[in-house]
Design a protein around this motif. Structure first.
Motif, PDB file in Angstrom:
ATOM      1  N   LEU A 126      94.396 -39.376  10.382  1.00 47.03           N
ATOM      2  CA  LEU A 126      93.588 -40.454  10.951  1.00 47.03           C
ATOM      3  C   LEU A 126      92.774 -41.173   9.882  1.00 47.03           C
ATOM      4  O   LEU A 126      92.733 -42.409   9.846  1.00 47.03           O
ATOM      5  N   VAL A 127      92.115 -40.420   9.019  1.00 46.49           N
ATOM      6  CA  VAL A 127      91.285 -41.042   7.986  1.00 46.49           C
ATOM      7  C   VAL A 127      92.153 -41.796   6.985  1.00 46.49           C
ATOM      8  O   VAL A 127      91.803 -42.905   6.553  1.00 46.49           O
ATOM      9  N   ALA A 130      93.261 -45.018   8.703  1.00 44.40           N
ATOM     10  CA  ALA A 130      92.134 -45.928   8.899  1.00 44.40           C
ATOM     11  C   ALA A 130      91.705 -46.577   7.590  1.00 44.40           C
ATOM     12  O   ALA A 130      91.449 -47.789   7.527  1.00 44.40           O
ATOM     13  N   PHE A 131      91.631 -45.795   6.520  1.00 43.92           N
ATOM     14  CA  PHE A 131      91.195 -46.337   5.234  1.00 43.92           C
ATOM     15  C   PHE A 131      92.258 -47.219   4.584  1.00 43.92           C
ATOM     16  O   PHE A 131      91.956 -47.993   3.679  1.00 43.92           O
ATOM     17  N   LEU A 133      93.826 -49.535   6.210  1.00 42.20           N
ATOM     18  CA  LEU A 133      93.752 -50.852   6.839  1.00 42.20           C
ATOM     19  C   LEU A 133      92.987 -51.810   5.931  1.00 42.20           C
ATOM     20  O   LEU A 133      91.907 -51.467   5.433  1.00 42.20           O
ATOM     21  N   VAL A 136      89.127 -52.528   6.495  1.00 37.21           N
ATOM     22  CA  VAL A 136      88.167 -51.421   6.541  1.00 37.21           C
ATOM     23  C   VAL A 136      87.282 -51.410   5.298  1.00 37.21           C
ATOM     24  O   VAL A 136      86.068 -51.225   5.372  1.00 37.21           O
ATOM     25  N   THR A 140      91.300 -45.180   0.062  1.00 40.50           N
ATOM     26  CA  THR A 140      91.882 -43.877   0.345  1.00 40.50           C
ATOM     27  C   THR A 140      92.282 -43.221  -0.975  1.00 40.50           C
ATOM     28  O   THR A 140      92.293 -43.870  -2.023  1.00 40.50           O
ATOM     29  N   HIS A 324      83.736 -40.003   7.802  1.00 38.75           N
ATOM     30  CA  HIS A 324      84.454 -41.178   7.324  1.00 38.75           C
ATOM     31  C   HIS A 324      84.777 -42.163   8.439  1.00 38.75           C
ATOM     32  O   HIS A 324      84.612 -43.381   8.261  1.00 38.75           O
ATOM     33  N   LEU A 325      85.256 -41.682   9.575  1.00 41.70           N
ATOM     34  CA  LEU A 325      85.530 -42.598  10.676  1.00 41.70           C
ATOM     35  C   LEU A 325      84.236 -43.143  11.265  1.00 41.70           C
ATOM     36  O   LEU A 325      84.211 -44.252  11.811  1.00 41.70           O
ATOM     37  N   VAL A 328      83.378 -46.375   9.583  1.00 38.71           N
ATOM     38  CA  VAL A 328      84.149 -47.500  10.116  1.00 38.71           C
ATOM     39  C   VAL A 328      83.528 -48.009  11.411  1.00 38.71           C
ATOM     40  O   VAL A 328      83.366 -49.217  11.619  1.00 38.71           O
TER      41      VAL A 328
END
Length: 382
Positions: A126-127, A130-131, A133, A136, A140, A324-325, A328
């Motif tokens: 997930l992280v 997400a990173f 994108l 964001v 990463t 981390h999320l 965001v």
């Protein structure tokens, strides 16, 4: 009529069997200690408040400014939330001693691996996604380092971490290894556990004095005392009040508070985000010990609500994804939508708990039993 006394060899054998036999409930509590689930969630929320409002760094980019400006009255209090990790370690010492007692080594290994890895792998994915994108704005780690992170051994391997909180998992893994080698493998008994605690405590201070890096990695003196304290409190729970049990707890607290203060205290300096009082640091650690002690003594047995089991189950996935999320979500809500600071804080916590529920429901509940059975086929027969 008084029953005849057992011969001395048989009395000794019976006492030894009582020490080795798995225990479903101690003299001070039932088989499910739901108060521990509540304490775990409280410790996780403490850490989340620290990451969201008690420090600078990447979270400042999420807020658009330092959290000190967003929470001028609470940022100093949030800074003590990092001590939730020490409380986690005390709880872990209690739980691992309880779950490893009377268990074969393979079963212990399977239960730990199945508990840790499924949600951890999902959080890594997930992280990373997400990173990646473009909108964001957080970098990463490299593809190679991401693969190393799947092992949970990225820290000793020198790879970058996908999850900032995974340094605590490296400490947990070392604790599991020590406990498995010196307690689970030969078989848990009261004497063996007491000896383990005594030797580990001595090794803690010797390691600090020796400055040998290998010993520091293995013994981890900064955190060992908290695991030892949890083990001592489990002995209180299992065998009742005893001077040796409380001696383990007291010694671990006295040594542990020293490492907590040494790691977190500094002289007043305007260049630091916050100033933590040594007295408050000691008080927070003491409260953590006292809370677990209350569980051990059965003082919190009234906290037996079923929903606390779910609260405890959400703690680990929440802990993995919240930092981390959370950055965001904070950036999207506060800077993107203009949601006020305190509302953003509450919504972020709620959303991370919701994500933790999804991970528990669709990842842990499906993969954990499967992985446990795969690693220990005898689980289904026991």
């Amino acid at each position: 009529m008084t029953a005849p006394a057992l011969p001395r060899p048989r009395r000794k054998a019976a006492a030894a069997a009582a020490e080795i036999k798995p225990l479903q409930s101690g003299p001070h509590g039932g088989s499910r200690l739901r108060a521990l689930d509540a304490l775990r969630l409280i410790a996780a929320l403490m850490v989340a408040l620290y990451h969201y409002g008690g420090r600078d760094g990447d979270v400042s980019r999420a807020w658009g400014t330092s959290p000190r400006h967003e929470f001028p009255t609470l940022s100093d209090a949030f800074a003590y939330g990092c001590l939730g990790v020490e409380i986690f370690f005390v709880i872990s010492g209690f739980v691992i001693c309880m779950s490893g007692w009377g268990r074969p080594l393979r079963s212990f290994f399977a239960s730990r691996a199945a508990r840790l890895y499924p949600a951890y792998w999902a959080a890594i994915a997930l992280v990373t996604v997400a990173f990646a994108l473009p909108w964001v704005g957080y970098k990463t780690v490299s593809f190679s380092d991401t693969l190393v992170n799947l092992t949970m051994l990225q820290q000793p391997a020198g790879a970058q971490r996908v999850l900032g909180v995974c340094w605590t998992l490296w400490a947990e893994l070392r604790f599991y290894a020590l406990f498995a080698l010196f307690v689970v493998l030969p078989g848990a008994t009261r004497r063996r556990v007491l000896l383990f605690c005594a030797v580990w405590t001595l090794a803690t201070v010797v390691t600090t004095a020796s400055h040998v890096e290998f010993l520091r990695v293995v013994v981890m003196p900064e955190y060992s005392s908290y695991f030892i304290g949890g083990i001592g409190l489990y002995l209180v729970h299992r065998f009742g009040n005893d001077l040796l049990h409380w001696g383990v707890v007291a010694m671990s607290f006295l040594v542990g508070q020293h490492y907590a203060v040494a790691g977190l205290w500094h002289v007043p300096n305007p260049h630091f985000f916050s100033y933590r009082s040594p007295y408050v640091i000691v008080a927070v650690v003491a409260l953590g010990y006292a809370a677990v002690a209350a569980v051990a003594l059965g003082k919190l047995s009234w906290m037996n609500w079923r929903w606390l089991t779910l609260a405890g189950a959400l703690t680990y996935p929440f802990y993995l994804v919240h930092e981390h999320l959370g950055w965001v979500v904070i950036g999207a809500l506060h800077r993107g939508l203009g949601v006020p600071s305190y509302a953003t804080l509450g919504l972020t916590l709620a959303l991370m708990l919701g994500l933790a529920w999804l991970l528990h429901r669709f990842v842990e509940r499906r993969l954990t039993p499967l992985l446990r059975r795969s690693l220990d086929p005898g689980t289904a027969r026991r």
